[in-house]
Design a protein around this motif. Structure first.
Motif, PDB file in Angstrom:
ATOM      1  N   LEU A  89     115.739  28.363  -4.514  1.00 18.26           N
ATOM      2  CA  LEU A  89     115.669  28.699  -3.524  1.00 18.26           C
ATOM      3  C   LEU A  89     116.946  28.912  -2.314  1.00 18.26           C
ATOM      4  CD1 LEU A  89     111.514  28.878  -2.956  1.00 18.26           C
ATOM      5  CD2 LEU A  89     112.644  30.207  -3.797  1.00 18.26           C
ATOM      6  N   LYS A  90     117.797  28.547  -2.943  1.00 16.60           N
ATOM      7  CA  LYS A  90     118.774  27.901  -1.690  1.00 16.60           C
ATOM      8  C   LYS A  90     119.237  29.414  -1.538  1.00 16.60           C
ATOM      9  CE  LYS A  90     121.647  24.449  -2.803  1.00 16.60           C
ATOM     10  NZ  LYS A  90     122.467  24.085  -3.254  1.00 16.60           N
ATOM     11  N   ILE A  91     119.367  30.440  -2.310  1.00 12.89           N
ATOM     12  CA  ILE A  91     120.530  31.451  -2.029  1.00 12.89           C
ATOM     13  C   ILE A  91     119.589  32.963  -1.727  1.00 12.89           C
ATOM     14  CG2 ILE A  91     121.857  33.296  -3.027  1.00 12.89           C
ATOM     15  CD1 ILE A  91     122.400  32.006  -5.255  1.00 12.89           C
ATOM     16  N   PRO A  92     118.207  33.394  -1.351  1.00 18.57           N
ATOM     17  CA  PRO A  92     117.549  33.567  -0.958  1.00 18.57           C
ATOM     18  C   PRO A  92     116.813  33.618  -0.177  1.00 18.57           C
ATOM     19  CG  PRO A  92     116.348  32.602  -2.828  1.00 18.57           C
ATOM     20  CD  PRO A  92     117.631  32.183  -3.142  1.00 18.57           C
ATOM     21  N   ILE A  93     116.413  32.611   0.802  1.00 21.15           N
ATOM     22  CA  ILE A  93     116.663  31.796   1.978  1.00 21.15           C
ATOM     23  C   ILE A  93     118.042  32.100   2.221  1.00 21.15           C
ATOM     24  CG2 ILE A  93     116.692  29.446   3.209  1.00 21.15           C
ATOM     25  CD1 ILE A  93     114.813  28.254   1.490  1.00 21.15           C
ATOM     26  N   ILE A  94     118.960  31.524   2.416  1.00 24.08           N
ATOM     27  CA  ILE A  94     119.863  31.546   3.052  1.00 24.08           C
ATOM     28  C   ILE A  94     120.356  33.555   3.478  1.00 24.08           C
ATOM     29  CG2 ILE A  94     123.135  31.798   3.201  1.00 24.08           C
ATOM     30  CD1 ILE A  94     123.135  29.919   1.393  1.00 24.08           C
ATOM     31  N   ALA A  95     120.254  34.502   2.640  1.00 23.84           N
ATOM     32  CA  ALA A  95     120.153  35.413   2.562  1.00 23.84           C
ATOM     33  C   ALA A  95     118.802  36.330   4.006  1.00 23.84           C
ATOM     34  CB  ALA A  95     120.212  36.668   1.646  1.00 23.84           C
ATOM     35  N   LEU A  96     117.758  35.408   3.514  1.00 23.77           N
ATOM     36  CA  LEU A  96     116.799  36.310   4.489  1.00 23.77           C
ATOM     37  C   LEU A  96     117.003  35.742   6.112  1.00 23.77           C
ATOM     38  CD1 LEU A  96     113.746  37.032   4.984  1.00 23.77           C
ATOM     39  CD2 LEU A  96     113.492  34.609   4.324  1.00 23.77           C
ATOM     40  N   LEU A  97     117.817  34.192   6.261  1.00 22.39           N
ATOM     41  CA  LEU A  97     118.134  34.445   7.284  1.00 22.39           C
ATOM     42  C   LEU A  97     119.086  34.586   7.746  1.00 22.39           C
ATOM     43  CD1 LEU A  97     117.796  30.044   6.888  1.00 22.39           C
ATOM     44  CD2 LEU A  97     116.289  31.528   8.135  1.00 22.39           C
ATOM     45  N   LEU A  98     120.243  35.078   6.854  1.00 20.77           N
ATOM     46  CA  LEU A  98     121.535  35.954   7.642  1.00 20.77           C
ATOM     47  C   LEU A  98     120.534  37.549   7.872  1.00 20.77           C
ATOM     48  CD1 LEU A  98     124.069  35.666   5.173  1.00 20.77           C
ATOM     49  CD2 LEU A  98     124.325  35.041   7.277  1.00 20.77           C
ATOM     50  N   ALA A  99     119.568  37.704   6.960  1.00 25.47           N
ATOM     51  CA  ALA A  99     119.562  39.497   7.581  1.00 25.47           C
ATOM     52  C   ALA A  99     118.170  39.336   9.070  1.00 25.47           C
ATOM     53  CB  ALA A  99     117.546  39.553   6.643  1.00 25.47           C
ATOM     54  N   VAL A 100     117.655  37.923   9.668  1.00 25.37           N
ATOM     55  CA  VAL A 100     117.283  37.693  10.879  1.00 25.37           C
ATOM     56  C   VAL A 100     118.165  37.649  11.556  1.00 25.37           C
ATOM     57  CG1 VAL A 100     115.701  36.156  12.035  1.00 25.37           C
ATOM     58  CG2 VAL A 100     115.179  36.229   9.373  1.00 25.37           C
ATOM     59  N   GLY A 101     118.941  36.620  11.248  1.00 26.46           N
ATOM     60  CA  GLY A 101     120.267  36.411  12.887  1.00 26.46           C
ATOM     61  C   GLY A 101     121.063  38.306  12.506  1.00 26.46           C
ATOM     62  N   ILE A 102     121.085  39.099  11.776  1.00 26.43           N
ATOM     63  CA  ILE A 102     121.610  40.665  11.862  1.00 26.43           C
ATOM     64  C   ILE A 102     120.687  40.626  12.410  1.00 26.43           C
ATOM     65  CG2 ILE A 102     122.270  42.422  10.810  1.00 26.43           C
ATOM     66  CD1 ILE A 102     123.484  40.875   8.648  1.00 26.43           C
ATOM     67  N   GLN A 103     119.188  40.817  12.493  1.00 24.00           N
ATOM     68  CA  GLN A 103     117.920  41.905  13.172  1.00 24.00           C
ATOM     69  C   GLN A 103     117.666  41.457  15.002  1.00 24.00           C
ATOM     70  OE1 GLN A 103     115.993  44.008  12.345  1.00 24.00           O
ATOM     71  NE2 GLN A 103     115.339  44.293  14.204  1.00 24.00           N
ATOM     72  N   ALA A 104     118.433  39.988  14.784  1.00 27.73           N
ATOM     73  CA  ALA A 104     118.657  39.329  16.025  1.00 27.73           C
ATOM     74  C   ALA A 104     118.717  40.281  17.203  1.00 27.73           C
ATOM     75  CB  ALA A 104     118.075  37.951  16.530  1.00 27.73           C
ATOM     76  N   GLY A 105     120.334  40.356  15.750  1.00 30.44           N
ATOM     77  CA  GLY A 105     121.474  41.102  16.952  1.00 30.44           C
ATOM     78  C   GLY A 105     121.420  42.852  17.196  1.00 30.44           C
ATOM     79  N   LEU A 106     121.162  43.004  16.151  1.00 29.43           N
ATOM     80  CA  LEU A 106     120.528  44.898  16.593  1.00 29.43           C
ATOM     81  C   LEU A 106     119.451  44.532  17.856  1.00 29.43           C
ATOM     82  CD1 LEU A 106     120.452  45.835  13.273  1.00 29.43           C
ATOM     83  CD2 LEU A 106     122.240  46.071  14.352  1.00 29.43           C
ATOM     84  N   ILE A 107     118.537  44.144  17.830  1.00 31.25           N
ATOM     85  CA  ILE A 107     117.326  43.492  18.965  1.00 31.25           C
ATOM     86  C   ILE A 107     118.739  43.353  20.301  1.00 31.25           C
ATOM     87  CG2 ILE A 107     115.255  42.989  20.021  1.00 31.25           C
ATOM     88  CD1 ILE A 107     115.181  41.832  17.372  1.00 31.25           C
ATOM     89  N   LYS A 108     118.948  43.118  20.610  1.00 33.68           N
ATOM     90  CA  LYS A 108     119.500  42.772  21.745  1.00 33.68           C
ATOM     91  C   LYS A 108     121.623  43.750  21.610  1.00 33.68           C
ATOM     92  CE  LYS A 108     121.528  39.026  24.886  1.00 33.68           C
ATOM     93  NZ  LYS A 108     120.360  39.460  26.041  1.00 33.68           N
ATOM     94  N   GLU A 109     120.542  45.220  22.304  1.00 34.60           N
ATOM     95  CA  GLU A 109     121.827  46.059  22.151  1.00 34.60           C
ATOM     96  C   GLU A 109     123.477  46.138  22.048  1.00 34.60           C
ATOM     97  OE1 GLU A 109     119.715  49.059  24.150  1.00 34.60           O
ATOM     98  OE2 GLU A 109     117.922  49.462  22.233  1.00 34.60           O
ATOM     99  N   GLU A 110     123.215  44.734  23.520  1.00 37.29           N
ATOM    100  CA  GLU A 110     124.956  44.796  23.811  1.00 37.29           C
ATOM    101  C   GLU A 110     125.383  44.288  23.448  1.00 37.29           C
ATOM    102  OE1 GLU A 110     121.819  42.035  25.765  1.00 37.29           O
ATOM    103  OE2 GLU A 110     122.026  43.680  25.463  1.00 37.29           O
ATOM    104  N   ILE A 111     125.150  43.362  22.070  1.00 35.88           N
ATOM    105  CA  ILE A 111     125.538  42.513  21.241  1.00 35.88           C
ATOM    106  C   ILE A 111     126.713  43.446  20.321  1.00 35.88           C
ATOM    107  CG2 ILE A 111     125.903  40.616  19.121  1.00 35.88           C
ATOM    108  CD1 ILE A 111     124.754  40.058  22.043  1.00 35.88           C
ATOM    109  N   ILE A 112     125.616  44.011  19.609  1.00 34.88           N
ATOM    110  CA  ILE A 112     126.375  45.482  18.687  1.00 34.88           C
ATOM    111  C   ILE A 112     126.234  47.145  19.129  1.00 34.88           C
ATOM    112  CG2 ILE A 112     126.637  46.349  16.098  1.00 34.88           C
ATOM    113  CD1 ILE A 112     125.070  43.473  15.092  1.00 34.88           C
ATOM    114  N   THR A 113     127.352  47.285  19.411  1.00 27.18           N
ATOM    115  CA  THR A 113     127.237  48.446  20.265  1.00 27.18           C
ATOM    116  C   THR A 113     127.968  49.849  19.690  1.00 27.18           C
ATOM    117  OG1 THR A 113     129.190  48.207  21.691  1.00 27.18           O
ATOM    118  CG2 THR A 113     127.115  47.612  23.084  1.00 27.18           C
TER     119      THR A 113
END
Length: 355
Positions: free
Chosen positions: A45-69
């Motif tokens: 599960l090493k690879i899917p965990i990394i992919a899931l955490l990256l998706a969570v990180g990207i979602q966090a950046g999308l929520i904070k609108e001033e990060i990705i404009t």
């Protein structure tokens, strides 16, 4: 250091910490023999965990609108997030299918003498597992394509402008789908099972693997015969362990007419009782054919499985020949020539002075 850099570092740090915590937790759970999770679950599960955490990180950046404009970057990261989520969830489902299959098969042991029921379930679960994985991957690919804008338009244009190519593709895919459906039919009807003894293409071997589209036969001399699943639906073949693993073996011996068959029957019984190769069921010897020179004897014996039956046949053949050589050597196959004296030649050989 500006706000963006601080946010990225904090997010990366949290994701790395979460990864190591989850990885160590799975590794610990995998070491527990009472747990249903396999020992190498953490590495699986090493690879899917990394992919899931990256998706969570990207979602966090999308929520904070001033990060990705930038709107273009927003669309790109949204699609990347979706693809990572689909990839990780698909991987998790496939691993869950593997674990479920192994847990269900723990109750069955194919190494036992009477393993017919175990081989039946091993065959079914292995094929069902591959069908389920195929469907999961197919659905994941379909959902992934839906994340791309213009896919439907491209599909419509292909269908309208290349209809002939689509027909050709469909015809060529018939064989592929036919092979897949043959694998499903094998799982349901089970003309073959894992570890079945079969004779295909003139070769004796055991069914080693049953995949969704092909079957691997382990031939007696360690070669591998790979056949499409459609072979076992469309062509005749021999399955020596279809209903049970025990099997009959035959030994043919050619002897002279003067051999006492009853004596050979008694010797066959003695030989069978002296070996563990015999399962105690079938013990028959009969005259099955006659020629102008010899008579054909067939010894019919039984064993628990085909490899044992082969060894028993070899043993009986050798010992019966030794018995005939030692006790009835004149009963081995032979050709008779009878010489008769000619009366005329006997008369002409008399002394002419005696007349």
């Amino acid at each position: 250091m500006n706000t963006l850099q601080q946010y990225v570092l904090i997010t990366v740090g949290i994701l790395l910490a979460a990864y190591f915590v989850v990885f160590l937790l799975l590794k610990k759970l995998g070491k527990d023999p009472q747990n249903i999770l396999p020992q190498n679950i953490a590495s699986k599960l090493k690879i899917p965990i990394i992919a899931l955490l990256l998706a969570v990180g990207i979602q966090a950046g999308l929520i904070k609108e001033e990060i990705i404009t930038d709107e273009a970057y927003v669309d790109f990261f949204q699609q990347l997030r979706s693809l990572l989520l689909i990839f990780s969830v698909t991987w998790f489902i496939i691993v869950a299918i593997h674990i479920t299959k192994k847990q269900l098969l723990r109750r069955f042991d194919v190494t036992t003498k009477d393993n017919l029921r175990a081989r039946k379930f091993y065959t079914q679960f292995n094929i069902i597992e591959r069908i389920a994985i195929f469907i999961v991957i197919l659905v994941a690919v379909g959902i992934s394509l839906l994340t791309f804008d213009g896919v439907q338009e491209i599909g419509v244009s292909i269908l309208t402008s290349a209809g002939i190519a689509g027909i050709i593709l469909g015809l060529s895919a018939q064989k592929v789908f036919g092979t897949i459906f043959a694998g499903i039919q094998i799982a349901i009807a089970q003309p073959i099972r894992i570890d079945d003894v079969v004779i295909v293409e003139g070769e004796w071997g055991r069914v080693e693997e049953i995949k969704l589209t092909y079957v691997v036969i382990n031939i007696w001399d360690k070669r591998r015969l790979v056949l499409p699943t459609t072979y076992f639906i469309e062509k005749p073949f021999q399955n020596w362990t279809r209903s049970s693993s025990d099997i009959l073996g035959t030994v043919f011996i050619h002897t002279d007419y003067d051999l006492p068959v009853d004596a050979l029957r008694e010797e066959l019984t003695r030989l069978l009782k002296s070996t563990d190769l015999w399962d105690g069921k079938v013990n028959v010897i009969q005259v099955t054919d006659l020629s102008e020179k010899t008579m054909e004897l067939r010894a019919l014996v039984s064993a628990k499985d085909s490899p044992t039956a082969w060894d028993l046949r070899v043993y009986i053949r050798e010992k019966l020949v030794d018995f005939i050589k030692e006790n009835y050597p004149n009963s081995l196959p032979r050709s008779r020539v009878i010489l008769k004296e000619n009366p005329r030649s006997a008369t002409s050989s008399e002394d002419p002075l005696q007349k």
